[in-house]
Enzyme design. Structure first.
Site, PDB file in Angstrom:
ATOM      1  N   ASP A  14     -11.623  12.138  76.918  1.00 48.10           N
ATOM      2  CA  ASP A  14     -11.549  10.727  76.923  1.00 48.10           C
ATOM      3  C   ASP A  14     -10.302  10.217  76.955  1.00 48.10           C
ATOM      4  O   ASP A  14      -9.988   9.409  78.037  1.00 48.10           O
ATOM      5  CB  ASP A  14     -12.192  10.328  75.480  1.00 48.10           C
ATOM      6  CG  ASP A  14     -13.516  10.981  75.300  1.00 48.10           C
ATOM      7  OD1 ASP A  14     -13.407  12.101  74.664  1.00 48.10           O
ATOM      8  OD2 ASP A  14     -14.691  10.410  75.403  1.00 48.10           O
ATOM      9  N   TYR A  22     -14.148  25.668  77.003  1.00 47.48           N
ATOM     10  CA  TYR A  22     -14.596  25.742  75.485  1.00 47.48           C
ATOM     11  C   TYR A  22     -15.138  27.037  75.102  1.00 47.48           C
ATOM     12  O   TYR A  22     -15.112  28.293  75.974  1.00 47.48           O
ATOM     13  CB  TYR A  22     -16.126  24.787  75.537  1.00 47.48           C
ATOM     14  CG  TYR A  22     -15.964  23.337  75.944  1.00 47.48           C
ATOM     15  CD1 TYR A  22     -15.113  22.580  75.461  1.00 47.48           C
ATOM     16  CD2 TYR A  22     -16.566  22.993  77.137  1.00 47.48           C
ATOM     17  CE1 TYR A  22     -15.155  21.316  75.807  1.00 47.48           C
ATOM     18  CE2 TYR A  22     -16.454  21.788  77.691  1.00 47.48           C
ATOM     19  CZ  TYR A  22     -15.667  20.806  76.927  1.00 47.48           C
ATOM     20  OH  TYR A  22     -15.570  19.621  77.805  1.00 47.48           O
ATOM     21  N   GLN A  31      -0.047  16.414  80.806  1.00 49.64           N
ATOM     22  CA  GLN A  31      -1.039  16.282  82.104  1.00 49.64           C
ATOM     23  C   GLN A  31      -0.248  16.536  83.574  1.00 49.64           C
ATOM     24  O   GLN A  31      -0.818  17.201  84.328  1.00 49.64           O
ATOM     25  CB  GLN A  31      -1.378  14.775  82.288  1.00 49.64           C
ATOM     26  CG  GLN A  31      -2.483  14.422  81.166  1.00 49.64           C
ATOM     27  CD  GLN A  31      -3.195  13.151  81.243  1.00 49.64           C
ATOM     28  OE1 GLN A  31      -2.359  12.394  81.524  1.00 49.64           O
ATOM     29  NE2 GLN A  31      -4.657  13.009  80.985  1.00 49.64           N
ATOM     30  N   GLY A  90     -14.876  19.857  81.070  1.00 53.24           N
ATOM     31  CA  GLY A  90     -15.064  18.645  80.658  1.00 53.24           C
ATOM     32  C   GLY A  90     -14.855  17.842  81.792  1.00 53.24           C
ATOM     33  O   GLY A  90     -15.625  18.274  83.074  1.00 53.24           O
ATOM     34  N   GLU A  91     -14.301  16.820  81.944  1.00 53.67           N
ATOM     35  CA  GLU A  91     -13.973  15.725  83.308  1.00 53.67           C
ATOM     36  C   GLU A  91     -12.637  15.760  83.690  1.00 53.67           C
ATOM     37  O   GLU A  91     -12.515  15.883  84.976  1.00 53.67           O
ATOM     38  CB  GLU A  91     -14.474  14.523  82.589  1.00 53.67           C
ATOM     39  CG  GLU A  91     -14.514  13.556  83.643  1.00 53.67           C
ATOM     40  CD  GLU A  91     -14.994  11.972  83.356  1.00 53.67           C
ATOM     41  OE1 GLU A  91     -14.612  11.165  83.963  1.00 53.67           O
ATOM     42  OE2 GLU A  91     -16.110  12.178  82.713  1.00 53.67           O
ATOM     43  N   ASP A  92     -11.689  15.562  82.909  1.00 50.84           N
ATOM     44  CA  ASP A  92     -10.418  15.179  83.533  1.00 50.84           C
ATOM     45  C   ASP A  92      -9.647  16.605  84.105  1.00 50.84           C
ATOM     46  O   ASP A  92      -9.222  16.485  85.392  1.00 50.84           O
ATOM     47  CB  ASP A  92      -9.356  14.938  82.235  1.00 50.84           C
ATOM     48  CG  ASP A  92      -8.087  14.559  82.740  1.00 50.84           C
ATOM     49  OD1 ASP A  92      -7.710  13.730  83.863  1.00 50.84           O
ATOM     50  OD2 ASP A  92      -7.067  15.294  82.379  1.00 50.84           O
TER      51      ASP A  92
END
Length: 375
Positions: free
Chosen positions: A17, A191, A253, A270-272
């Site tokens: 997020d 994960y 990052q 995940g997403e990023d």
């Protein structure tokens, strides 16, 4: 006067997020000359991604973005012209009333999760009228022209292209990584996964040596179990057969981007990190965020259906088999071995996919255009 954008982020789990919203905030400020306020409820997670930040500061400036501690109640200050609630987070108490009280209510956007599911195209940009008279608009990132696109800074691919062998070696040495000649370099950010051991077993007996780089994260417990080590220290190097495993620190990052650029194969989660691995242009393996009743499998299959287009039937089948094994608790060894004959094809495909996605407008640009069209 610059247009003010307020972005709200609730750190639910891990760093996806805050990772997405921090990248977006930086790009909106740097490339679109906007006044961006990023409101975060867990600054400790933010510091992991931006080490120069202060976890206890109620307000601070980082890379052109005003970063604010999430307020229990909206303070007595002006609302931005655009309000983004990331991933359906509940806005601070009182903010909606402040928005409704404006002579011209701000554009309220729900920046949703990334998905390749076909229904996303039909829902992207639709309004959701609220009881207080406001309208919340749904904005869906995605992989097709009829979605909101992907996060991609204007200079990203040029920086990727300029990252040559010398830069790669220097970056790896700064992390304490020395790769033997001919070894395949793989990054692993995932994960918890019970099938990690079967994949590592396959890498250990593979004819091609592998150097596995594992940034500090949730997968370390499974890795330690396979190695027989209760604690895995950052920087530790372990060898078993053809496999060398090295634990890396949790990096910023920008450094994580460089790590992905260094590697021949990237396992991400995940997403990023999933999106950043696509921009790296190397073969990848996605560990999708687990949802109840295996609802995440539909999202996985939707992306695979899109991503495998252009691959031969055999290569597409092998890639799909590996991703399913990793995400559906199936043995990894056979799936990994089945992928090896198609390595050159999937490597070329990763670069073609990157080029096709880069031909579309990026997420930040589409958000700005959406705002302008709303005026």
């Amino acid at each position: 006067m610059k247009v003010t954008w307020d972005i709200f982020c609730t750190v639910v789990d891990n760093y996806g997020d805050i990772g997405v919203t921090w990248r977006l905030a930086r790009q909106l400020a740097a490339e679109h000359n906007l006044a961006v306020r990023l409101w975060v409820d867990d600054l400790g997670a933010f510091v992991r991604l931006c080490p120069s930040a202060a976890a206890a500061a109620p307000m601070q400036w980082q890379q052109g973005v005003e970063v604010r501690q999430w307020p229990a109640q909206w303070p007595a200050e002006a609302v931005g012209q655009v309000v983004i609630g990331a991933f359906a987070c509940q806005l601070p108490h009182g903010l909606e009333q402040a928005m409704a009280a404006q002579p011209a209510p701000p554009l309220w956007l729900n920046l949703d999760y990334l998905s390749a599911e076909p229904w996303v195209e039909g829902c992207h940009g639709l309004p959701s009228p609220q009881a207080n008279g406001l309208r919340k608009m749904f904005f869906f990132p995605g992989f097709t022209e009829r979605t909101g696109g992907l996060l991609r800074e204007a200079s990203l691919l040029a920086r990727r292209e300029a990252f040559d062998a010398e830069a790669r070696n220097g970056f790896l040495l700064a992390l304490g990584v020395e790769v033997e000649a001919g070894a395949r370099l793989i990054s692993l950010f995932a994960y918890e996964n019970p099938q990690l051991g079967s994949w590592l077993d396959a890498l250990a007996v593979d004819p091609c040596p592998t150097h596995l780089l594992v940034p500090h994260g949730r997968i370390l417990g499974d890795l330690g179990h396979w190695l027989g080590e209760a604690q895995l220290a950052v920087g530790a190097v372990h060898r078993r057969g053809a496999l060398t495993v090295q634990v890396l620190p949790f990096v910023s990052q920008d450094d994580y981007d460089r790590l992905l650029w260094c590697c021949d194969f990237n396992a991400v989660r995940g997403e990023d990190s999933f999106v950043r691995a696509q921009w790296a242009g190397a073969p990848l393996l996605w560990h999708i965020y687990i949802q109840e009743e295996n609802a995440h499998w539909e999202k996985l299959e939707a992306f695979l259906a899109l991503y495998r287009q252009g691959l031969s039937e055999a290569a597409g089948h092998a890639l799909t088999g590996l991703w399913r094994a990793w995400n559906m608790d199936r043995p990894m060894a056979e799936a990994w071995q089945a992928l090896q004959p198609h390595w050159q094809e999937i490597s070329a495909h990763a670069r073609h996919w990157r080029a096709a996605q880069a031909a579309q407008p990026d997420l930040a640009t589409k958000l700005v255009q959406f705002y302008r069209n709303s005026l």
